[in-house]
Design an enzyme around this catalytic site. Structure first.
Site, PDB file in Angstrom:
ATOM      1  CB  THR A 223      -0.926   0.061   1.348  1.00  0.00           C
ATOM      2  OG1 THR A 223      -1.491  -1.182   1.296  1.00  0.00           O
ATOM      3  CG2 THR A 223      -1.944   1.132   1.329  1.00  0.00           C
TER       4      THR A 223
ATOM      5  CD  GLU B 103      -2.695  -8.862  10.023  1.00  0.00           C
ATOM      6  OE1 GLU B 103      -2.690  -9.731  11.100  1.00  0.00           O
ATOM      7  OE2 GLU B 103      -2.214  -7.906   9.813  1.00  0.00           O
TER       8      GLU B 103
ATOM      9  N   GLY C  85     -17.917  -2.150  18.758  1.00  0.00           N
ATOM     10  CA  GLY C  85     -16.820  -2.898  19.446  1.00  0.00           C
ATOM     11  C   GLY C  85     -16.022  -1.944  20.190  1.00  0.00           C
TER      12      GLY C  85
ATOM     13  CB  CYS D  45      -4.516  -2.429   7.045  1.00  0.00           C
ATOM     14  SG  CYS D  45      -3.552  -3.626   6.220  1.00  0.00           S
TER      15      CYS D  45
ATOM     16  CG  ASN E  99      -7.940  -0.963   4.128  1.00  0.00           C
ATOM     17  OD1 ASN E  99      -8.944  -1.647   3.860  1.00  0.00           O
ATOM     18  ND2 ASN E  99      -6.459  -1.020   4.070  1.00  0.00           N
TER      19      ASN E  99
ATOM     20  CE  LYS F 127      -4.446  -1.450   1.263  1.00  0.00           C
ATOM     21  NZ  LYS F 127      -4.733  -3.048   1.470  1.00  0.00           N
TER      22      LYS F 127
ATOM     23  CE  LYS G 215      -8.100  -9.973  11.122  1.00  0.00           C
ATOM     24  NZ  LYS G 215      -8.707  -9.821   9.803  1.00  0.00           N
TER      25      LYS G 215
HETATM   26  C1  UDX Z   1      -8.049  -4.873   6.693  1.00  0.00           C
HETATM   27  C2  UDX Z   1      -8.892  -4.924   5.273  1.00  0.00           C
HETATM   28  O1  UDX Z   1     -10.274  -5.544   5.724  1.00  0.00           O
HETATM   29  C3  UDX Z   1      -8.375  -5.535   4.073  1.00  0.00           C
HETATM   30  O2  UDX Z   1      -9.092  -5.372   3.236  1.00  0.00           O
HETATM   31  C4  UDX Z   1      -7.049  -4.975   4.123  1.00  0.00           C
HETATM   32  O3  UDX Z   1      -6.000  -5.274   2.957  1.00  0.00           O
HETATM   33  C5  UDX Z   1      -6.190  -4.707   5.355  1.00  0.00           C
HETATM   34  O4  UDX Z   1      -7.047  -4.154   6.421  1.00  0.00           O
HETATM   35  P1  UDX Z   1      -7.438  -6.531   8.534  1.00  0.00           P
HETATM   36  O5  UDX Z   1      -6.391  -5.515   9.218  1.00  0.00           O
HETATM   37  O6  UDX Z   1      -6.715  -7.950   8.571  1.00  0.00           O
HETATM   38  O7  UDX Z   1      -7.723  -6.174   7.020  1.00  0.00           O
HETATM   39  O8  UDX Z   1      -8.577  -6.599   9.599  1.00  0.00           O
HETATM   40  P2  UDX Z   1     -10.294  -6.502   9.384  1.00  0.00           P
HETATM   41  O9  UDX Z   1     -10.837  -7.898   9.507  1.00  0.00           O
HETATM   42  O10 UDX Z   1     -10.750  -5.850   8.383  1.00  0.00           O
HETATM   43  O11 UDX Z   1     -10.603  -5.978  10.590  1.00  0.00           O
HETATM   44  C6  UDX Z   1      -9.969  -4.731  11.239  1.00  0.00           C
HETATM   45  C7  UDX Z   1     -10.160  -4.387  12.515  1.00  0.00           C
HETATM   46  O12 UDX Z   1     -11.626  -3.768  12.493  1.00  0.00           O
HETATM   47  C8  UDX Z   1     -10.157  -5.151  13.692  1.00  0.00           C
HETATM   48  O13 UDX Z   1      -9.561  -4.515  14.712  1.00  0.00           O
HETATM   49  C9  UDX Z   1     -11.574  -5.654  14.106  1.00  0.00           C
HETATM   50  O14 UDX Z   1     -11.697  -6.213  15.404  1.00  0.00           O
HETATM   51  C10 UDX Z   1     -12.303  -4.313  13.614  1.00  0.00           C
HETATM   52  N1  UDX Z   1     -13.732  -4.651  13.152  1.00  0.00           N
HETATM   53  C11 UDX Z   1     -14.145  -5.011  11.804  1.00  0.00           C
HETATM   54  C12 UDX Z   1     -14.790  -3.916  14.078  1.00  0.00           C
HETATM   55  O15 UDX Z   1     -14.436  -3.334  15.191  1.00  0.00           O
HETATM   56  N2  UDX Z   1     -16.214  -3.936  13.422  1.00  0.00           N
HETATM   57  C13 UDX Z   1     -16.378  -4.491  12.428  1.00  0.00           C
HETATM   58  O16 UDX Z   1     -17.631  -4.635  12.113  1.00  0.00           O
HETATM   59  C14 UDX Z   1     -15.279  -4.908  11.554  1.00  0.00           C
END
Ligand code: UDX
Length: 426
Positions: A122, A149, A249, A256, A204, A200, A316
């Site tokens: 990114t 992840e 939450g 990211c 996000n 991208k 997470k």
């Molecule tokens: C994210 C993007 O989803 C992905 O497309 C990008 O390439 C990298 O960043 P990631 O960081 O692995 O992926 O985690 P993701 O599952 O998206 O969750 C990010 C955070 O948001 C976590 O802390 C999760 O707990 C939080 N979250 C997610 C919430 O608090 N509520 C939600 O409804 C969804």
């Protein structure tokens, strides 16, 4: 036939690089993956996967013959023409992206025009254009990753979309990159480089906005007597809104969202534009991480001398990544309030040893909650739902107080059993 498939170069074998390498190998490509850290390359060559990512060790093992891990850039350049750049672009103190690792790759390539760069890392919007100015006549494609992840292999193999950005002069490479994804039968967005880079960051930032939005709805719902779980369900059925990323939450974390939202805000700022919405998204998230302290104080008064258990350290479930995790903020704030903190996580706790301050890292959830005045569920690991809350947990706690930071536990059952239950937005 295997030799019809384009050989792939992967530069930087971190989480994105390793998933990319393993998945292209699974699709039948020979992959030369290069990292500068010899120990990492050696352990990968032995088939050891240094990160926790479901399905990845199996993929690496199954495709060992097609995966060539090396520290030697010359080896990659000899065997491949498309180089997927997967190096880290962490935030600097200013909030801009640190592109020094990308720069090192460019330095190593020199002016070789035979090799096209495919940027998976990114990068700020405009990076591709500036690289192309410096390397005229060389192929450049932006192909951002959208991997979550804990679900990265599935996200790679079944993407919602593949984005391929190329400017004039690189369309041949764009076609070659798009062709690599053809077996995945996903929609391919073919666009210019700057738009691909923006897709991208904007994706996000939008997802983070959705989370901060529902977290604010949750906070207001607490005051007004609504239940955010019901609200999110009702909202999510509207096809224009959709149910995903509406889980309230204790704030988003990870490598990211915090970085990319900040980077987009900063990029806008560099052009003189104040991106007000993202400023609020970031602030809401920071405050959300700290709201748990008030919830504990509401029931316990001063936290001085109180013992608090944090269940979950990872940002997470299904990852051992603790970057920007809410657990780190909570651990620090709780100790700042004079509480003693015990933490447990099925895989991530030891990664956080230095960042959790004086928190005691426990080998089990039971050890963490033993004698606790309160337990905070920070990460919704499935095993936390299966604990014997009504029996053993309640018996071992000094005060049966639960702050469920992910609205994950069975509230009715806990309340019936005599717990004081605090969720988010309900
Ligand atoms: C994210 C993007 O989803 C992905 O497309 C990008 O390439 C990298 O960043 P990631 O960081 O692995 O992926 O985690 P993701 O599952 O998206 O969750 C990010 C955070 O948001 C976590 O802390 C999760 O707990 C939080 N979250 C997610 C919430 O608090 N509520 C939600 O409804 C969804």
């Amino acid at each position: 036939m295997a030799d019809e498939k384009e050989p792939i170069g992967v530069i930087g074998v971190g989480w994105v690089g390793l998933v990319t390498a393993a998945c292209f190998a699974e699709l039948g490509h020979e992959v030369w993956a290069r990292d500068i850290v010899p120990a990492k390359v050696e352990s990968l060559a032995r088939g050891e996967v240094p990160i926790h990512e479901p399905g990845l060790p199996e993929l690496v093992a199954q495709n060992a013959e097609r995966l060539h891990f090396t520290t030697d850039m010359a080896e990659v350049l000899e065997h491949t023409r498309l180089l997927f750049v997967c190096v880290d672009t962490p935030p600097t103190y200013s909030g801009d992206a640190d592109l020094s690792r990308v720069e090192s790759v460019l330095d190593e390539l020199g002016d070789s025009s035979e090799h096209a760069l495919v940027m998976k890392s990114t990068v700020p919007v405009g990076t591709g254009r500036s690289i192309q100015r410096r390397r005229p006549g060389t192929g450049y494609v932006s192909n951002p990753e959208f991997l979550k992840e804990g679900n990265a292999v599935a996200d790679f193999m079944r993407p919602d979309r593949v984005v391929v950005g190329a400017d004039d002069g690189s369309s041949e490479y764009a076609d070659r990159v798009a062709a690599l994804y053809a077996p995945l039968a996903a929609p391919v967005v073919t666009t210019d480089v700057a738009s691909a880079e923006m897709i991208k960051l904007a994706s996000n930032a939008f997802l983070a906005t959705k989370i901060s939005f529902i977290n604010e709805i949750a906070n207001v719902s607490e005051e007004l007597g609504a239940d955010v779980q019901e609200v999110a369900y009702g909202m999510g059925l509207d096809a224009r809104i959709g149910p995903k990323f509406l889980q309230a939450g204790i704030g988003y974390g990870g490598s990211c969202f915090p970085k990319d939202v900040q980077a987009l805000k900063q990029l806008a700022g560099n052009t003189g534009y104040h991106f007000q919405l993202l400023t609020a998204v970031i602030e809401v998230n920071e405050l959300q991480k700290r709201r748990t302290i008030g919830k504990l104080q509401k029931h316990l008064g001063s936290l001085e001398g109180k013992q608090v258990a944090l269940l979950g350290v990872a940002f997470k479930p299904d990852t051992d990544d603790i970057r920007e995790a809410t657990s780190l903020v909570l651990s620090g704030r709780l100790q700042g309030e004079g509480a003693s903190v015990r933490v447990y996580d099925p895989v991530a706790a030891r990664n956080g040893t230095s960042m959790l301050g004086g928190a005691r890292i426990c080998d089990s959830a039971l050890e963490a909650i033993d004698g606790a005045d309160a337990v905070v569920l920070v990460t919704e690991w499935p095993e936390f739902g299966e604990l014997d809350w009504i029996g053993e947990i309640k018996a071992r706690m000094r005060v049966p107080l639960v702050v469920d930071g992910r609205n994950f536990l069975d509230r009715e059952r806990l309340v019936e059993a005599g717990f004081t239950y605090e969720g988010i937005g309900r």
